[in-house]
Structures are given as structure tokens and as C-alpha cells.
Design an enzyme around this catalytic site. Sequence first.
Site, PDB file in Angstrom:
ATOM      1  CG  ASN A 167      -0.492  -0.245   2.547  1.00  0.00           C
ATOM      2  OD1 ASN A 167       0.778  -0.324   2.525  1.00  0.00           O
ATOM      3  ND2 ASN A 167      -1.100  -0.021   3.540  1.00  0.00           N
ATOM      4  CD  GLU A 265       1.883   0.024  10.772  1.00  0.00           C
ATOM      5  OE1 GLU A 265       0.784  -0.328  10.682  1.00  0.00           O
ATOM      6  OE2 GLU A 265       2.475   0.539   9.621  1.00  0.00           O
ATOM      7  CB  CYS A 299      -2.772  -0.158   9.029  1.00  0.00           C
ATOM      8  SG  CYS A 299      -1.840  -1.005   7.810  1.00  0.00           S
ATOM      9  CD  GLU A 474       7.337   1.005  10.979  1.00  0.00           C
ATOM     10  OE1 GLU A 474       6.694   1.556  10.350  1.00  0.00           O
ATOM     11  OE2 GLU A 474       8.063  -0.116  10.538  1.00  0.00           O
TER      12      GLU A 474
HETATM   13  C1  SIN Z   1       0.095   2.182   6.918  1.00  0.00           C
HETATM   14  O1  SIN Z   1      -1.049   2.050   6.339  1.00  0.00           O
HETATM   15  O2  SIN Z   1       0.799   1.102   7.207  1.00  0.00           O
HETATM   16  C2  SIN Z   1       0.798   3.280   6.802  1.00  0.00           C
HETATM   17  C3  SIN Z   1      -0.046   4.678   6.905  1.00  0.00           C
HETATM   18  C4  SIN Z   1       0.695   5.860   7.113  1.00  0.00           C
HETATM   19  O3  SIN Z   1       1.924   5.979   7.219  1.00  0.00           O
HETATM   20  O4  SIN Z   1       0.171   6.831   7.127  1.00  0.00           O
END
Ligand code: SIN
Length: 496
Positions: A167, A265, A299, A474
Site C-alpha cells: 500500500n 505494524e 492500516c 516507527e
Molecule cells: C500504513 O497504512 O501502514 C501506513 C499509513 C501511514 O503511514 O500513514
Amino acid sequence: MNAPERAPVNPLERLKDKGLLKTQSFIGGGWAAGGARFAVANPATRQVIAEVDDVGAAGAKAAVAAAHQAFQTWRKTSPFERAKVLKAWHALIMENVHDLAVLVTAEMGKPFREAQGEVVYGAGFVDWSAEEAKRIHGETLPTPFPGSRGWTIRQPVGVVACITPWNFPMAMVTRKCAPALAAGCTMVLKPAPETPLSALALAELAKRAGVPDGVFNVVCGEAEAIGPVLTGSDEVRMIGFTGSTEVGKILMRQAADGVKRVALELGGNAPFIVMDDADVEAAAAGVVASKFRVSGQTCVSANRVIAQEKVADRLVEALAEKVKALKPGDGFAEGVDIGPLIHDEAVARVDALVRGAKDAGAKILAGGRRLDDLGGAFYAPTLVEGGGYDLDLACFEIFGPVASVYRARDEAEIIARANDTPYGLAAYVYTQDIGRVHRLSEALDFGMVGVNAPMVGSPSTPFGGVKQSGIGREGGKWGVEEFTELKYVLLGGVEG
Ligand code: SIN
């Protein structure tokens, strides 16, 4: 007679620097061929845009060996030297934003403007980590032993193996690799099979920036063959992963045998709470920003919009207007707001969730259908209201362009509903009341809370979840610290 159909133009033709298109794994500073090949397809058109070598278990072993060898010298380099190399990598990424964004849009579909944003976002982690390399330090300690001194030092964990998702094929690579390299670790990266081209281009730029051979390796191929080599190797001391909770648990079990450190994550089920004192127009814009970025495939995407009863009607009305205005299409086309899903199975999954909600009595206020006539893996931007908190749509991560709205009476019910999930990655609250800001951000069992803010990630801040959404952070100083071991030293026999 009809004119013969023209073959669609490969979007990779748009690359200005064709040297950034790599289709072999990057091991020990060189490009490694594999026996079999796998196809990379553009989800907006289903066109195969490249074929990439699968280096399998043998390639993974070679990469671990290269990373292990390189670690012996990289760990001893001065942090200033590591910072210099990372700064050079950052500069090259920024010089190549156009081409890197072409790769992102071509292999995973997000609109080109969004892809450019991702590359800049991802580059930020390299820049931040370069600076942070110089700030890894220990502390002096009081000791109870006469004539002694104590202190701590932070040292690199060792060889790290990371598995990254499709993604954010650029930003999730840099968010892991840059802090690892800054800390003095070396890396074996396995990118998602859907999006290897972005990671390989980053490897090419790392090479041009002067990252020494073996410090950063990228292995492409089937997870079933490569994964167990990475989790099973004694030389790999840490596993980093972004992806589903299901796969995260498997990796954690595999890592347990070697008692490896894990940074995970994982999935989320983000509540997006709109209180009765909120700026409803801003909240509706926030839902759209959070929900429809990457077609809802993040996510941290708003998974359940929970509106307090007094503002629910106004919010739903504002949302319906905004969702209907979103234009889906090929990420390279002008004026497109949202791209395809990653593949047809994802479309079928999202469609099943929406149908389930409809069957349970939810109202479909926008979209609610596949967009097969667009020629790729498209689903219409969708707004659903009601149907109950126990819908699959509310309990599982949607990972698609579907906003679903539920109602709740008061703060106590909202907190209980929001926390009623095994996940705990991101939550959002819209309110103008400072007391509520504190009460809700403290009561929500999530690793990150956006208050009147629909996006939380940045290079300088900690990203990560609680409960089944993961382990570790992170970004920021925490992202670098994750790749270090804390060592305590006690010196005895000190005179005076
Ligand atoms: C993710 O969906 O894992 C990362 C989303 C983000 O860094 O904003």
C-alpha cells in the site's frame, strides 16, 4: 473492418531514468537473477508491466550472508559517515520523485499526485534518520558499588529482515530501512510481490548514494520460500513487518524460536469519532481524507465513523455529498481522486462486506457497487449508514473505499464502542472541547490519536499500535531506537 486494437502503452514508458527500472534482486551490491519469474500488473488496467526474477530461498540465504558480512564493518562506521550516506540517498530520492511516483502508481494504482506525496513522505524518513544517527547515545548511571562507574551504550541490533506491504511501496521501505541503517544495522528487505519495482528502484538509488555493498539487500520472490529463511537464520537478529495481524502472528511465532526481536505494524480498526460540539464540515472532510486515501487501503484508515446523535444527520449529509463527488479512475488520468484496489480479490472482499451490511439493514447512501466497466480492480467510493456495530463491516478492517457511519448517545458509549475491538492502531476524535480532547485521547486504547486531524504519520513522530495492532514504534527517535540494543557497562576499581 474494425481497426486492430492497439496494445495499451506500458506506464513505465513514463520513466525519465530507465536505469531505475530493475527486475532482479539486489544482493551484496549486485543484481541477482533467479530461476522463475513473476508478473507485476497495474491494477488499474490489469496489464502486466514487468516480470521480476524470483530468487527463492537461495537468494534469501545469499542476502543474509551478504548482510552479515557487511554488518562487521557498517556497525563500526562513525554515525557521521552513516548520516552522510543517508543524506546522499535522501537527495537522490528527492531528485527522482517523478520516476519513483511513476513506479508507485504503475504497480499499485494510487493517483499520481498521491504517489508523489508518498515519495516525499518516504524520503522524510531517510532525512530524519540521517540526522538521528548522530544522536544515538547512552547515559551515565549512579552505582551502589564503591569505586565504580556505570554507563549505557546503544549498539546496532545486527542483521534485520523486513517484510513490507504494497500500500506504501516506497514509504514503508524507507520507514524501516533508513532508521535501521542509521543505527548501524544491515538489512534484508522483502517487498510485497505486488510492488517490487519501487523497492528495487530505492536499492538502485542507495547504491548510487554510496551505501556499501551488502548493507541494504532486496530479495524478491515467494514469501513461502523466503520468509522461513529470514525468520530461521541465526544471523538475522530482528524481524520487521507491516501487514495483516494474521501474518504478523505467524512471523512472531517463527521468530520466537530464535528469540529474535520483532517490530510489527499490523491491522487496525480505527474509530473516527465526531462529538456533538465538532466542526461538522471539518469532520466530514477529515473522514474523506482518512478513509479514501489509497482507496481506503491503509492500516490507519477510518474504519468506523461514530457520530454523536445530535450531529449524525448533518455529518451523513455532508459526507454523502463529498463521497459522491469523488472521481475513481486510472491513477495516471487527470482529475482522478481515487485509484483501484490492489487486485480483483480485494474488490470481491469489499463487495461482500457491503452486501453483508445491506442484508443486515444498513443504508447505502453512495456507491455500493463494483466498477467493472473501468477496466481494472475498481470499487465505487461508498457511504453506508447503520446496520449495527456487530456488522463484519464494523468489526474487520475494510481496506477499501467504504465509509460506514454508526450513532452513539454520549461519551461513555462512544469510548466503549471505540475500544470494543482487538485492534488498537489509530483513532480520531473531532471536538472543540478541550476537556473532551484530554478525556478521550486518554481513554482510547490506541497507539495514536488524531484530534481534529485525519492523518497522523510523519518522520518525526511515533507510529505504531497496541493490542493486536502490533509491537514497537516507527518514526522519530523511537524508530531508530527500535534498531538498537541497550548495553550496560560497569567499571570497577576507579580510584578516588
Ligand atoms: C500504513 O497504512 O501502514 C501506513 C499509513 C501511514 O503511514 O500513514
